[in-house]
Write an enzyme that holds these catalytic residues in place. Structure first.
Site, PDB file in Angstrom:
ATOM      1  N   ARG A  72     -41.730   9.159 -49.779  1.00 48.58           N
ATOM      2  CA  ARG A  72     -43.185   9.214 -49.983  1.00 48.58           C
ATOM      3  C   ARG A  72     -43.885   8.157 -49.128  1.00 48.58           C
ATOM      4  O   ARG A  72     -44.946   8.423 -48.551  1.00 48.58           O
ATOM      5  CB  ARG A  72     -43.523   9.035 -51.471  1.00 48.58           C
ATOM      6  N   LYS A  95     -50.420   7.537 -50.742  1.00 53.40           N
ATOM      7  CA  LYS A  95     -50.517   6.350 -51.604  1.00 53.40           C
ATOM      8  C   LYS A  95     -51.019   5.198 -50.723  1.00 53.40           C
ATOM      9  O   LYS A  95     -50.251   4.394 -50.189  1.00 53.40           O
ATOM     10  CB  LYS A  95     -49.145   6.050 -52.228  1.00 53.40           C
ATOM     11  N   GLU A 147     -55.502  13.771 -62.766  1.00 53.45           N
ATOM     12  CA  GLU A 147     -54.523  12.781 -63.234  1.00 53.45           C
ATOM     13  C   GLU A 147     -55.273  11.593 -63.816  1.00 53.45           C
ATOM     14  O   GLU A 147     -56.508  11.567 -63.808  1.00 53.45           O
ATOM     15  CB  GLU A 147     -53.620  12.338 -62.086  1.00 53.45           C
TER      16      GLU A 147
HETATM   17  N1  PMP Z   1     -51.017   8.806 -59.948  1.00 49.47           N
HETATM   18  C1  PMP Z   1     -51.494   7.695 -59.388  1.00 49.47           C
HETATM   19  C2  PMP Z   1     -52.903   7.683 -58.923  1.00 49.47           C
HETATM   20  C3  PMP Z   1     -50.686   6.563 -59.229  1.00 49.47           C
HETATM   21  O1  PMP Z   1     -51.143   5.454 -58.658  1.00 49.47           O
HETATM   22  C4  PMP Z   1     -49.346   6.619 -59.693  1.00 49.47           C
HETATM   23  C5  PMP Z   1     -48.423   5.434 -59.514  1.00 49.47           C
HETATM   24  N2  PMP Z   1     -48.854   4.316 -60.212  1.00 49.47           N
HETATM   25  C6  PMP Z   1     -48.892   7.795 -60.310  1.00 49.47           C
HETATM   26  C7  PMP Z   1     -49.752   8.874 -60.402  1.00 49.47           C
HETATM   27  C8  PMP Z   1     -47.485   7.922 -60.793  1.00 49.47           C
HETATM   28  O2  PMP Z   1     -46.611   7.981 -59.690  1.00 49.47           O
HETATM   29  P1  PMP Z   1     -45.120   7.500 -59.780  1.00 49.47           P
HETATM   30  O3  PMP Z   1     -44.487   8.244 -60.899  1.00 49.47           O
HETATM   31  O4  PMP Z   1     -44.511   7.859 -58.465  1.00 49.47           O
HETATM   32  O5  PMP Z   1     -45.135   6.040 -60.033  1.00 49.47           O
END
Ligand code: PMP
Length: 287
Positions: A52, A151, A184
């Site tokens: 990622r 990200k 989300e």
């Molecule tokens: N959505 C957002 C906006 C995030 O910043 C994150 C990570 N903190 C997640 C979802 C969850 O992602 P991950 O499971 O890869 O940590």
């Protein structure tokens, strides 16, 4: 004793780990990052996080100067320097030092920073009691503006949402997309359970494709629960039997109230707790 921080191949004491004020990561949020966990000395889902990170880099035309395997070694070296077995690893790659002005070509070398620390997003009591979340007015970035799949160091969209939820006295901010569908939370993905099915918004809703989300979808399938990626509205959430959030730092946290509506019987649901148990078993085993 302070932490040891990795910057561009060097391991430095925290007080000496410094980045220029001309770094475009600071000036413009021009950079990318990852949050990764290590459990019992093993880095959980490292490959997925590296994939990622490099995908995010590619999306912003940033060439990370080291390979994925060199990056993995750098993370391990930083963990060893800190003698840490359980940690939250923050991996940051900035555009680097440049002149004022947006042009990324004016920047010299991308800066690679690795911090191995700990994090506690929510208290232990909240895992037992469940979170109260609210829908906020800040919509999730539209993918044509800034794709949530990246990200990036530009997290103001999420921070604005978080501020709203703090002002509302809630534990998390639920973000919708521009069409009003659930995307989300400010820093976590969202799931509901209803009619024997686990549902979560699809990538097309405009979300960060969480690595915890992907693990949880697999775990659910393994224990015989049907999983679907489906667009949903706030009302679908209100009518859920169970709801929870997923993220690297949060793992799986139950949600028991959304916009004042009680979810299920107001207590963390059975499927949520089963999945949390399975998730914790997996993190202990390595992945
Ligand atoms: N959505 C957002 C906006 C995030 O910043 C994150 C990570 N903190 C997640 C979802 C969850 O992602 P991950 O499971 O890869 O940590």
């Amino acid at each position: 004793m302070g932490l040891k921080i990795y910057i561009n191949g060097q391991i430095l004491p925290e007080e000496d780990a410094k980045i220029s004020v001309f770094d475009h990561g600071l000036l413009y949020g021009d950079g990318i990052f990852e949050g990764i966990r290590a459990y019992n000395g093993k880095i959980f889902t490292l490959q997925q996080h590296l994939d990622r990170l490099y995908d995010s880099a590619n999306a912003i035309s940033l060439k990370i100067p080291i390979t994925k395997s060199e990056m993995a070694d750098a993370i391990k070296k930083t963990m060893d320097a800190n003698n840490m077995k359980d940690s939250y690893i923050r991996l940051v790659v900035t555009r680097g030092v440049g002149k004022l002005g947006l042009d990324p070509n004016k920047c010299s070398n991308p800066q690679i920073i690795i911090i191995t620390d700990t994090i506690e997003l929510y208290s232990k009591a909240l895992y037992e009691r469940g979170l109260d979340i609210v829908t906020v007015t800040t919509i999730r970035n539209h993918f044509s503006a800034l794709d949530p799949k990246i990200k990036s160091l530009n997290y103001l969209n999420n921070i604005l949402a978080k501020i709203e939820s703090i002002h509302a006295g809630a534990g998390e901010a639920l973000m919708l997309n521009k069409d009003g569908y659930v995307a989300e939370c400010a820093g976590d993905n969202i799931f509901i359970f209803k009619n024997d099915t686990l549902l979560t918004p699809p990538p097309s809703a405009g979300i960060l494709i969480g690595i915890t989300r992907n693990v949880v979808m697999k775990l659910a399938t393994q224990i015989g629960i049907q999983v679907k990626e489906e667009l949903m509205t706030k009302c679908d959430l209100y009518a859920a039997e169970e709801c929870f959030l997923t993220g690297t730092a949060a793992e799986i946290i139950p949600v028991v109230k959304i916009d004042g509506r009680i979810i299920g019987d107001g207590k963390p649901g059975k499927v949520t707790l089963d999945l949390l148990k399975k998730y914790r078993e997996l993190t202990m085993k390595g992945f």
